[in-house]
Structure formats: structure tokens, C-alpha cells
Design a protein around this motif. Sequence first.
Motif, PDB file in Angstrom:
ATOM      1  N   CYS A  10       8.768  19.326  -7.646  1.00 56.06           N
ATOM      2  CA  CYS A  10       9.365  18.616  -6.512  1.00 56.06           C
ATOM      3  C   CYS A  10       8.397  18.552  -5.330  1.00 56.06           C
ATOM      4  N   CYS A  11       7.711  19.649  -5.051  1.00 54.37           N
ATOM      5  CA  CYS A  11       6.742  19.673  -3.952  1.00 54.37           C
ATOM      6  C   CYS A  11       5.586  18.705  -4.215  1.00 54.37           C
ATOM      7  N   VAL A  12       5.075  18.684  -5.432  1.00 56.87           N
ATOM      8  CA  VAL A  12       3.973  17.781  -5.778  1.00 56.87           C
ATOM      9  C   VAL A  12       4.424  16.335  -5.645  1.00 56.87           C
ATOM     10  N   LEU A  13       5.618  16.006  -6.110  1.00 61.34           N
ATOM     11  CA  LEU A  13       6.141  14.645  -5.987  1.00 61.34           C
ATOM     12  C   LEU A  13       6.325  14.242  -4.520  1.00 61.34           C
ATOM     13  N   PHE A  14       6.835  15.170  -3.717  1.00 58.83           N
ATOM     14  CA  PHE A  14       7.015  14.889  -2.296  1.00 58.83           C
ATOM     15  C   PHE A  14       5.670  14.615  -1.624  1.00 58.83           C
ATOM     16  N   ILE A  15       4.685  15.424  -1.897  1.00 61.93           N
ATOM     17  CA  ILE A  15       3.358  15.245  -1.306  1.00 61.93           C
ATOM     18  C   ILE A  15       2.742  13.925  -1.765  1.00 61.93           C
ATOM     19  N   ALA A  16       2.887  13.593  -3.033  1.00 66.75           N
ATOM     20  CA  ALA A  16       2.342  12.341  -3.555  1.00 66.75           C
ATOM     21  C   ALA A  16       3.016  11.141  -2.875  1.00 66.75           C
ATOM     22  N   CYS A  17       4.333  11.187  -2.723  1.00 63.97           N
ATOM     23  CA  CYS A  17       5.057  10.100  -2.058  1.00 63.97           C
ATOM     24  C   CYS A  17       4.637   9.984  -0.589  1.00 63.97           C
ATOM     25  N   PHE A  18       4.486  11.103   0.072  1.00 63.51           N
ATOM     26  CA  PHE A  18       4.083  11.102   1.477  1.00 63.51           C
ATOM     27  C   PHE A  18       2.709  10.455   1.648  1.00 63.51           C
ATOM     28  N   PHE A  19       1.737  10.866   0.857  1.00 65.87           N
ATOM     29  CA  PHE A  19       0.396  10.292   0.980  1.00 65.87           C
ATOM     30  C   PHE A  19       0.368   8.824   0.564  1.00 65.87           C
ATOM     31  N   SER A  20       1.180   8.441  -0.392  1.00 73.96           N
ATOM     32  CA  SER A  20       1.276   7.042  -0.776  1.00 73.96           C
ATOM     33  C   SER A  20       1.805   6.207   0.387  1.00 73.96           C
ATOM     34  N   PHE A  21       2.817   6.709   1.065  1.00 74.75           N
ATOM     35  CA  PHE A  21       3.375   6.021   2.227  1.00 74.75           C
ATOM     36  C   PHE A  21       2.346   5.906   3.346  1.00 74.75           C
ATOM     37  N   VAL A  22       1.644   6.984   3.627  1.00 74.28           N
ATOM     38  CA  VAL A  22       0.640   6.980   4.696  1.00 74.28           C
ATOM     39  C   VAL A  22      -0.477   5.984   4.374  1.00 74.28           C
ATOM     40  N   LEU A  23      -0.966   5.995   3.144  1.00 72.28           N
ATOM     41  CA  LEU A  23      -2.032   5.069   2.762  1.00 72.28           C
ATOM     42  C   LEU A  23      -1.562   3.623   2.829  1.00 72.28           C
ATOM     43  N   HIS A  24      -0.329   3.386   2.428  1.00 71.77           N
ATOM     44  CA  HIS A  24       0.225   2.031   2.503  1.00 71.77           C
ATOM     45  C   HIS A  24       0.311   1.559   3.953  1.00 71.77           C
ATOM     46  N   ARG A  25       0.782   2.405   4.835  1.00 70.26           N
ATOM     47  CA  ARG A  25       0.898   2.052   6.250  1.00 70.26           C
ATOM     48  C   ARG A  25      -0.471   1.795   6.861  1.00 70.26           C
ATOM     49  N   MET A  26      -1.463   2.576   6.467  1.00 71.15           N
ATOM     50  CA  MET A  26      -2.814   2.361   6.972  1.00 71.15           C
ATOM     51  C   MET A  26      -3.348   1.019   6.491  1.00 71.15           C
ATOM     52  N   HIS A  27      -3.087   0.686   5.237  1.00 73.81           N
ATOM     53  CA  HIS A  27      -3.604  -0.556   4.674  1.00 73.81           C
ATOM     54  C   HIS A  27      -2.968  -1.785   5.323  1.00 73.81           C
ATOM     55  N   THR A  28      -1.707  -1.728   5.646  1.00 70.62           N
ATOM     56  CA  THR A  28      -1.029  -2.902   6.188  1.00 70.62           C
ATOM     57  C   THR A  28      -1.437  -3.189   7.632  1.00 70.62           C
ATOM     58  N   HIS A  29      -2.099  -2.274   8.305  1.00 64.59           N
ATOM     59  CA  HIS A  29      -2.524  -2.502   9.677  1.00 64.59           C
ATOM     60  C   HIS A  29      -3.983  -2.911   9.767  1.00 64.59           C
ATOM     61  N   ASN A  30      -4.738  -2.840   8.695  1.00 68.32           N
ATOM     62  CA  ASN A  30      -6.135  -3.229   8.697  1.00 68.32           C
ATOM     63  C   ASN A  30      -6.265  -4.679   8.278  1.00 68.32           C
ATOM     64  N   THR A  31      -7.265  -5.341   8.840  1.00 70.79           N
ATOM     65  CA  THR A  31      -7.559  -6.708   8.450  1.00 70.79           C
ATOM     66  C   THR A  31      -8.863  -6.708   7.680  1.00 70.79           C
ATOM     67  N   SER A  32      -8.837  -7.331   6.523  1.00 67.07           N
ATOM     68  CA  SER A  32     -10.019  -7.448   5.685  1.00 67.07           C
ATOM     69  C   SER A  32     -10.184  -8.909   5.305  1.00 67.07           C
ATOM     70  N   ILE A  33     -11.367  -9.452   5.578  1.00 66.42           N
ATOM     71  CA  ILE A  33     -11.627 -10.864   5.281  1.00 66.42           C
ATOM     72  C   ILE A  33     -12.890 -10.957   4.446  1.00 66.42           C
ATOM     73  N   SER A  34     -12.812 -11.749   3.401  1.00 63.00           N
ATOM     74  CA  SER A  34     -13.945 -11.941   2.507  1.00 63.00           C
ATOM     75  C   SER A  34     -14.120 -13.433   2.248  1.00 63.00           C
ATOM     76  N   VAL A  35     -15.351 -13.909   2.383  1.00 63.23           N
ATOM     77  CA  VAL A  35     -15.667 -15.307   2.092  1.00 63.23           C
ATOM     78  C   VAL A  35     -16.759 -15.311   1.038  1.00 63.23           C
ATOM     79  N   ARG A  36     -16.511 -16.014  -0.048  1.00 62.72           N
ATOM     80  CA  ARG A  36     -17.506 -16.173  -1.108  1.00 62.72           C
ATOM     81  C   ARG A  36     -17.772 -17.660  -1.275  1.00 62.72           C
ATOM     82  N   GLU A  37     -19.043 -17.960  -1.350  1.00 67.39           N
ATOM     83  CA  GLU A  37     -19.418 -19.354  -1.481  1.00 67.39           C
ATOM     84  C   GLU A  37     -20.606 -19.468  -2.426  1.00 67.39           C
ATOM     85  N   ASN A  38     -20.544 -20.434  -3.322  1.00 67.92           N
ATOM     86  CA  ASN A  38     -21.673 -20.741  -4.188  1.00 67.92           C
ATOM     87  C   ASN A  38     -21.743 -22.253  -4.352  1.00 67.92           C
ATOM     88  N   ALA A  39     -22.555 -22.717  -5.268  1.00 66.25           N
ATOM     89  CA  ALA A  39     -22.747 -24.165  -5.436  1.00 66.25           C
ATOM     90  C   ALA A  39     -21.482 -24.876  -5.893  1.00 66.25           C
TER      91      ALA A  39
END
Length: 127
Positions: A10-39
Amino acid sequence: MKKIFLLLICCVLFIACFFSFVLHRMHTHNTSISVRENADSYQFYASYNRNKMLRLQKYMDARFNLHHFLKNNRMHETITLDDQTSFYIRTSPGILYIRLDKNDNDFQSYARIKRIGEEIKQKLAEN
């Protein structure tokens, strides 16, 4: 012994869920832009805060002169504009992907989509 093992799981599952939530929240606030161009193609990918989605949809609706964006948060289709510019677009909350095939479009169409990509970068950088 079984109670300790169950408590440990139960403790391991709780910790895993907590870190998953934190990482998700961090990801949704960052902006990442990628442009790829070729011929052959121009590709624009943006991952951004979901709170900016409505503003981006309104902007894209005005620039592309379409009404798809305000009706649907998720798109997965090839669009042909009035000037015969054809491109693939995939959207979901916080995600935008545009791919233009240069062989199927003229230079003006390519330049227009590329300019819109630059403007989208600026819009996503605004607070």
C-alpha cells in the motif's frame, strides 16, 4: 507477516501514485515546441499548458478561418483551406501537431503555415 507485506505494498502504491501526479502536474505547466523541416515536409509540435487551449483554439480558428477548433477539443484530420492549402492536424488538450507536405502545396501555402507556427510559438509564450 501478511499485514506488514500488505502495508508495504500500500505504501509503495501510494508513493508511486503521488509521484505520478506530481510529474503529470509538472508536465502540464511546461511548454515544449518542436519544429522539423526537410525538403518534403514541415512539422510543428507543441505541448503546452491546457489552460491556454481555448485561447489557442480561437487564434487558430481566426487564422485558418475554420470553425472546427471551437467545436471539438480533439482533432485528427487532414484539412484543405479555401486557398487549397492542405495539411494534417492533430489536437488534444495541451497538444498540437501540424504536418504540411511541401510536395502537395505551393510555396505560399508553406510560408503561411510556417508563419502561423511562429505566431503560435509567440501565443504560447504569452502569460
